[in-house]
Scaffold this active site. Structure first.
Site, PDB file in Angstrom:
ATOM      1  N   HIS A  79      -7.264  -3.616  -8.104  1.00  8.37           N
ATOM      2  CA  HIS A  79      -7.552  -4.563  -7.310  1.00  8.37           C
ATOM      3  C   HIS A  79      -7.876  -4.260  -5.743  1.00  8.37           C
ATOM      4  CE1 HIS A  79      -4.656  -7.468 -10.116  1.00  8.37           C
ATOM      5  NE2 HIS A  79      -5.858  -6.850 -11.044  1.00  8.37           N
ATOM      6  N   GLU A  81      -7.423  -5.250  -3.365  1.00  7.85           N
ATOM      7  CA  GLU A  81      -6.483  -5.589  -1.688  1.00  7.85           C
ATOM      8  C   GLU A  81      -5.607  -4.182  -1.968  1.00  7.85           C
ATOM      9  OE1 GLU A  81      -6.932  -7.618  -4.205  1.00  7.85           O
ATOM     10  OE2 GLU A  81      -5.576  -9.009  -3.916  1.00  7.85           O
ATOM     11  N   CYS A 105      -2.658 -11.210  -6.175  1.00  7.25           N
ATOM     12  CA  CYS A 105      -1.405 -10.699  -7.725  1.00  7.25           C
ATOM     13  C   CYS A 105      -0.104  -9.815  -6.725  1.00  7.25           C
ATOM     14  CB  CYS A 105      -1.477 -10.207  -8.287  1.00  7.25           C
ATOM     15  SG  CYS A 105      -2.067  -8.219  -8.194  1.00  7.25           S
ATOM     16  N   CYS A 108       0.346  -6.314  -6.214  1.00 11.71           N
ATOM     17  CA  CYS A 108      -1.086  -6.453  -4.623  1.00 11.71           C
ATOM     18  C   CYS A 108       0.017  -6.536  -3.620  1.00 11.71           C
ATOM     19  CB  CYS A 108      -2.758  -6.739  -4.226  1.00 11.71           C
ATOM     20  SG  CYS A 108      -3.679  -5.704  -5.905  1.00 11.71           S
TER      21      CYS A 108
HETATM   22 ZN   LIG Z   1      -3.968  -7.627  -7.500  1.00 12.55          ZN
END
Ligand SMILES: [Zn+2]
Length: 161
Positions: A79, A81, A105, A108
């Site tokens: 992801h 981040e 999420c 992250c």
């Molecule tokens: Zn994430």
């Protein structure tokens, strides 16, 4: 002596704009997310978007969301981040903030908390009701990481490249 420009973009517009610009680099056909990590004195420290790890080709690894688990993106994608955190080579992210186009999420958020980032400024929260984001908020609250929704100015930024 001429007056200074009045229509310059705000810090929030600038950093969210950079996060969204980074998201445009993603090859994911369904979800393009970008992140921009900023120091307490408004310097950009790192940028990331969702993609596969280095060496894992977009032409080989799958972007699908359905089918056999090993043929979906979920095991492979990093992801935005996490990419932004891992892309940083300057030392500590302690006390920094992260602008992200989608609420982080749970995975992250773990990385955000552990890296010392203290504030999240997010745009979309379209998965706010999912277990991953509920768990995410639970951890952020416990860890005292502040999060606030980005307030859109509605300004359209046009850049010719
Ligand atoms: Zn994430």
């Amino acid at each position: 002596m001429s007056e200074k420009r009045q229509d310059y973009i705000s810090w929030d517009e600038y950093f969210m704009g950079v996060a969204k610009l980074a998201g445009l680099r993603s090859k994911d056909p369904n979800s393009q997310v970008g992140s921009c990590i900023v120091s307490p004195d408004n310097k950009i420290l790192s940028i990331g978007y969702n993609g596969f790890p280095r060496g894992c080709s977009d032409d080989v690894f799958p972007w699908s969301r359905e089918g056999d688990e090993l043929d979906t993106k979920y095991f492979y994608v990093t992801h935005s981040e996490l990419n932004a955190i891992l892309n940083y080579r300057g030392g500590s992210l302690e006390g920094s903030k992260i602008y992200v186009s989608l609420f982080p999420c749970n995975e992250c958020s773990k990385a955000i908390i552990q890296s010392g980032i203290r504030e999240i400024i997010y745009d979309s929260d379209k998965y706010g009701d999912t277990p991953a984001v509920i768990a995410s908020r639970k951890m952020l609250d416990a860890a005292g990481v502040h999060y606030r929704r980005y307030i859109r100015s509605g300004r359209e930024l046009k850049i010719t490249v």
